[in-house]
Motif scaffolding. Structure first.
Motif, PDB file in Angstrom:
ATOM      1  N   ILE A 246       0.847  -1.102   0.181  1.00  0.00           N
ATOM      2  CA  ILE A 246      -0.087   0.153  -0.043  1.00  0.00           C
ATOM      3  C   ILE A 246       0.988   1.232   0.006  1.00  0.00           C
ATOM      4  O   ILE A 246       1.890   1.303   0.430  1.00  0.00           O
TER       5      ILE A 246
ATOM      6  N   THR B  91      -7.830   0.043   1.352  1.00  0.00           N
ATOM      7  CA  THR B  91      -7.516  -0.400   2.659  1.00  0.00           C
ATOM      8  C   THR B  91      -8.315  -1.505   3.152  1.00  0.00           C
ATOM      9  O   THR B  91      -8.030  -2.393   3.824  1.00  0.00           O
TER      10      THR B  91
ATOM     11  N   TRP C 215       3.905  -0.821   3.702  1.00  0.00           N
ATOM     12  CA  TRP C 215       3.486   0.523   3.517  1.00  0.00           C
ATOM     13  C   TRP C 215       4.645   1.303   2.808  1.00  0.00           C
ATOM     14  O   TRP C 215       5.657   1.399   3.586  1.00  0.00           O
TER      15      TRP C 215
ATOM     16  N   CYS D  95      -2.656  -0.195   7.816  1.00  0.00           N
ATOM     17  CA  CYS D  95      -3.804   0.555   7.331  1.00  0.00           C
ATOM     18  C   CYS D  95      -4.222   1.726   7.949  1.00  0.00           C
ATOM     19  O   CYS D  95      -4.266   2.597   7.408  1.00  0.00           O
TER      20      CYS D  95
ATOM     21  N   TYR E 246      -1.440   4.331   7.979  1.00  0.00           N
ATOM     22  CA  TYR E 246      -1.342   4.779   6.654  1.00  0.00           C
ATOM     23  C   TYR E 246      -2.451   5.854   6.474  1.00  0.00           C
ATOM     24  O   TYR E 246      -2.300   6.835   5.725  1.00  0.00           O
ATOM     25  N   LEU E 247      -3.755   5.535   6.793  1.00  0.00           N
ATOM     26  CA  LEU E 247      -4.965   6.477   6.801  1.00  0.00           C
ATOM     27  C   LEU E 247      -4.474   7.850   7.708  1.00  0.00           C
ATOM     28  O   LEU E 247      -4.790   8.781   7.366  1.00  0.00           O
TER      29      LEU E 247
END
Length: 450
Positions: free
Chosen positions: A78, A225, A237, A253, A256-257
């Motif tokens: 991601i 995600t 990531w 995730c 990451y968000l």
């Protein structure tokens, strides 16, 4: 690196030379050679001939990236556009040479990379099947045996005998995926190409991928995600060409968000750090100390926000005011969230999201619709309570968490002050397993014999 990995990429770096003008590329290629030839004759007269100033700047698409894919593992990659995801996959597939580092694989690798990769636009779909499958090592006889299965899976009808340059992007993906689904690959590498397919075909592909997980390994790249958390065993990531974090899909995730929110809003987030050399660093759960009125501290303090407001207490109770730790569905519940502000805030929005064990959003709501006409403000040092009363749907058996949030502004344009990934945790039980994630309370059900 993992023992007995089917794919190993060690210390991969990819550097591109960027030129400001097209002529600089030609000068960079010719001038240094001419200077080296002239230096023995004129170097003492013209010292500048000894110096070679580059006419480019370096861009690191990847920098010292090491990843491994274990047998029967699904590894998600991601990251934002330009983070190096596609570059890494192309190096692993062998279609791109790294500037440094090595990549190795064991078994037959089938890849679905950028749209149209491996297809000749002037060939028909059928001819491209032969071309593509041959690249994966199938003989003509083997392709003949599988042609009908490939055509049936692609579902593009008579277009199979038309030049692929007449295909839509969705038809491209259908045919390309159909080929890799029928070449008996040991490893599948799937880039964002699936995003252009229609919903029906995406579901069909996901069903195939889930069945493939039982016998093979998958490299999966996506911006989704939700798909990462539900589909992958591990997530990496990538950020600006380097590994920012790797480990548990749900926690990577979420981090990451949180980073995306920080970049889009320009606010500094307070969140847990994630190591790039292994598993996720997990913060221990906070003991639920009792608060006045039966409230408890959040189950876990992991989250993000600018700190202008803090969620310091919450509760999930039934009609009698008793704390709820397990549910069978259809109970009338109260969710309360207590917020304390550190500065004056206006247009407060509080909300929640119920998530399953993989971090997938199940349902939720916020206060904006009820306060849009009369926005609520809070002074520095003040507190407020948001209350949500709802009937719990019937959930599949398992453990669920409730993310809590407080922001100010509007739903589309707001500042996140505090987001808690796991504010409350509860379990769901069921007496009848229906095979669905969420059951809607039925008004009436009949079974009428004819």
């Amino acid at each position: 690196m993992y023992f007995n990995a089917v794919i190993e990429a060690e210390n991969i770096s990819k550097i591109y030379r960027l030129y400001n003008r097209p002529e600089d590329r030609l000068k960079q290629m010719l001038v240094p050679k001419l200077k080296r030839l002239a230096a023995p004759l004129f170097g003492r007269i013209v010292p500048r001939l000894r110096r070679e100033a580059p006419r480019y700047r370096e861009f690191w698409a990847l920098r010292d990236v090491s990843v491994s894919l274990k047998p029967h593992e699904t590894l998600g990659i991601i990251g934002q556009n330009g983070s190096g995801k596609s570059t890494l996959l192309q190096i692993i597939c062998g279609t791109l040479t790294p500037s440094s580092g090595t990549a190795r694989s064991q078994g037959r690798v089938a890849a679905l990379l950028e749209l149209g990769a491996g297809f000749n636009p002037d060939f028909t779909g059928r001819e491209n099947v032969y071309l593509n499958a041959t690249i994966y090592g199938l003989t003509t006889a083997e392709i003949d045996e599988r042609m009908s299965a490939i055509i049936d899976f692609a579902e593009i009808g008579e277009h199979i005998d038309q030049p692929v340059k007449t295909y839509s992007s969705g038809m491209f993906v259908r045919l390309a995926f159909s080929v890799i689904a029928n070449v008996d690959a040991d490893i599948l590498i799937i880039d964002e190409a699936l995003a252009v397919g229609d919903a029906y075909f995406q579901q069909k592909c996901m069903r195939f991928l889930r069945s493939f997980q039982e016998r093979g390994s998958i490299f999966f790249v996506s911006h989704d995600t939700g798909a990462m958390m539900s589909f992958c065993d591990r997530v990496i990531w990538l950020h600006h060409g380097s590994i920012r974090a790797q480990g548990d899909p749900k926690e990577v995730c979420e981090e990451y968000l949180a980073n995306l929110y920080e970049q889009h809003t320009g606010t500094l987030q307070e969140r847990s750090s994630l190591p790039s050399d292994g598993g996720i660093k997990k913060e221990g759960a906070v003991v639920s100390h009792s608060q006045p009125g039966g409230m408890v501290e959040p189950a876990n303090k992991r989250g993000f926000g600018d700190g202008a407001a803090e969620i310091f207490a919450c509760s999930l109770t039934d009609e009698n005011g008793s704390a709820v730790h397990a549910t069978y569905g259809e109970e009338l519940l109260d969710l309360k969230v207590v917020v304390r502000a550190s500065k004056d805030l206006s247009s407060i929005i509080a909300g929640f999201v119920v998530k399953d064990r993989l971090g997938q959003y199940i349902f939720g709501d916020n206060t904006f619709s009820t306060t849009a006409e009369n926005p609520i403000s809070i002074c520095a040092g003040g507190t407020l309570t948001a209350r949500f009363r709802f009937r719990m749907p019937r959930l599949a058996a398992g453990t669920y968490s409730i993310a809590l949030a407080v922001a100010s502004g509007t739903v589309k344009d707001h500042v996140q002050h505090h987001w808690l990934h796991e504010g409350l945790v509860f379990s769901a039980h069921t007496t009848v397993e229906t095979g669905v994630l969420i059951g809607i309370p039925m008004v009436e059900i009949e079974l009428i014999p004819l």
